[in-house]
Design a protein around this motif. Sequence first.
Motif, PDB file in Angstrom:
ATOM      1  N   HIS A 175       0.826  -1.210   0.000  1.00  0.00           N
ATOM      2  CA  HIS A 175       0.000   0.000   0.000  1.00  0.00           C
ATOM      3  C   HIS A 175       0.860   1.260   0.000  1.00  0.00           C
ATOM      4  N   LYS A 176       0.622   2.132  -0.951  1.00  0.00           N
ATOM      5  CA  LYS A 176       1.317   3.415  -1.117  1.00  0.00           C
ATOM      6  C   LYS A 176       2.807   3.266  -1.417  1.00  0.00           C
ATOM      7  N   SER A 177       3.241   2.068  -1.785  1.00  0.00           N
ATOM      8  CA  SER A 177       4.666   1.885  -2.083  1.00  0.00           C
ATOM      9  C   SER A 177       5.110   2.682  -3.300  1.00  0.00           C
ATOM     10  N   GLU A 178       4.160   3.038  -4.173  1.00  0.00           N
ATOM     11  CA  GLU A 178       4.506   3.853  -5.342  1.00  0.00           C
ATOM     12  C   GLU A 178       5.088   5.194  -4.925  1.00  0.00           C
ATOM     13  N   GLU A 179       4.664   5.698  -3.775  1.00  0.00           N
ATOM     14  CA  GLU A 179       5.205   6.975  -3.296  1.00  0.00           C
ATOM     15  C   GLU A 179       6.704   6.854  -3.026  1.00  0.00           C
ATOM     16  N   LYS A 207       8.745   4.614  -4.443  1.00  0.00           N
ATOM     17  CA  LYS A 207       9.411   4.419  -5.733  1.00  0.00           C
ATOM     18  C   LYS A 207       9.582   5.742  -6.462  1.00  0.00           C
ATOM     19  N   GLU A 208       8.559   6.605  -6.408  1.00  0.00           N
ATOM     20  CA  GLU A 208       8.647   7.913  -7.059  1.00  0.00           C
ATOM     21  C   GLU A 208       9.715   8.781  -6.395  1.00  0.00           C
ATOM     22  N   LEU A 209       9.819   8.695  -5.060  1.00  0.00           N
ATOM     23  CA  LEU A 209      10.852   9.453  -4.353  1.00  0.00           C
ATOM     24  C   LEU A 209      12.239   8.985  -4.770  1.00  0.00           C
ATOM     25  N   ILE A 210      12.435   7.681  -4.842  1.00  0.00           N
ATOM     26  CA  ILE A 210      13.735   7.137  -5.243  1.00  0.00           C
ATOM     27  C   ILE A 210      14.105   7.632  -6.637  1.00  0.00           C
ATOM     28  N   GLU A 211      13.131   7.621  -7.550  1.00  0.00           N
ATOM     29  CA  GLU A 211      13.385   8.097  -8.910  1.00  0.00           C
ATOM     30  C   GLU A 211      13.705   9.588  -8.917  1.00  0.00           C
ATOM     31  N   ASP A 212      12.985  10.367  -8.126  1.00  0.00           N
ATOM     32  CA  ASP A 212      13.234  11.815  -8.067  1.00  0.00           C
ATOM     33  C   ASP A 212      14.616  12.138  -7.511  1.00  0.00           C
ATOM     34  N   LEU A 213      15.103  11.287  -6.619  1.00  0.00           N
ATOM     35  CA  LEU A 213      16.418  11.514  -6.010  1.00  0.00           C
ATOM     36  C   LEU A 213      17.561  11.033  -6.902  1.00  0.00           C
ATOM     37  N   GLY A 214      17.221  10.407  -8.029  1.00  0.00           N
ATOM     38  CA  GLY A 214      18.256   9.862  -8.904  1.00  0.00           C
ATOM     39  C   GLY A 214      18.719   8.487  -8.487  1.00  0.00           C
ATOM     40  N   LEU A 255       5.550   5.416   5.758  1.00  0.00           N
ATOM     41  CA  LEU A 255       4.787   4.290   5.198  1.00  0.00           C
ATOM     42  C   LEU A 255       4.781   3.079   6.119  1.00  0.00           C
ATOM     43  N   LEU A 256       5.317   3.251   7.339  1.00  0.00           N
ATOM     44  CA  LEU A 256       5.376   2.177   8.340  1.00  0.00           C
ATOM     45  C   LEU A 256       6.232   1.008   7.857  1.00  0.00           C
ATOM     46  N   GLY A 257       7.235   1.315   7.045  1.00  0.00           N
ATOM     47  CA  GLY A 257       8.176   0.312   6.570  1.00  0.00           C
ATOM     48  C   GLY A 257       9.491   0.389   7.323  1.00  0.00           C
TER      49      GLY A 257
END
Length: 303
Positions: free
Chosen positions: A12-16, A18-25, A59-61
């Motif tokens: 749940h909400k893991s896409e957030e 993944k998007e952060l990782i991509e934004d950070l390079g 994300l409680l991960g």
Amino acid sequence: MYETLTYAGGVHKSEELKELIEDLGGFILQENILQMDLILNLAVPIDDVEKVKEKSKELLGKISVAPMAGTELAIVSPTLARHHLPHAACDISEYLRRYGAKDNMIGLARGAGKGIAGITEHEKKLIEEHDLAIYALGSFKQCIMDKTFLFDDIDIPVIVTGAPEIDIEDLPGADAYISGLGRVPRRLKRGENIRALRKLVEVVENILDNKRRDMAQDPPLVPSILVKNAIENQIPAINEVISPTPVTSQLDGVRIKLDYDKYHEEIANVTINGNPLKKIAEIKKSYMYDYILVKLLSETSII
């Protein structure tokens, strides 16, 4: 410089994340979904690690350092027979994966007995496609010492495991020996087994760190994680591969789980920083299922 991490949390909400990782390079090195649980091996710039940790907490991960992420290891057993597998070798494999390693189990064709044990040239080449090899041997000191010909001319670092105490000087070709991991008819869950596995992890990390330092003296033209990302973005056939980690990162290259004869020209023309891959890497047929093996050229190799 990148830090390799492992994220464990919910889908749940893991896409957030993944998007952060991509934004950070950063990059996703490996993704595993187990029902509603998600495990990500990832690489992010060192300066941005705290941002990833903050998002993980939101994300409680859970985020942990994965020192073996981005490497491919070979777990070698004398045979695939039940008296060598699945106990110690499989538990070693499973334990190393907790630290981010991608490992492959390799059973030799002629290891059923000390008198007939052997290794073929094909098997040697397959083992040498990895960053490091771990030989899971048995419980008898003399038997292990008599089988040094299985690894004494392997061109990558070799760690040998077995039950008895053995001086490393008695095992020519081995970079390290870990005792307490012989053949047992059960899972390695006892205290002495866990301590031996932890020692193995420590030795593997040290050897990989030394290998990274050596490579830093003459590094590849581009990091292997950039090559992995470029291939995943430019080769549509990768999305149709059902095997885990269709593009597997190594310290000095990648393994691509596509047929060499069919796809090697397409892989050769993948562009990275404006250069086709064939100009900055050696592209060859793997000894594993005719996959494609990419080994990056070093900076001095093109001078």
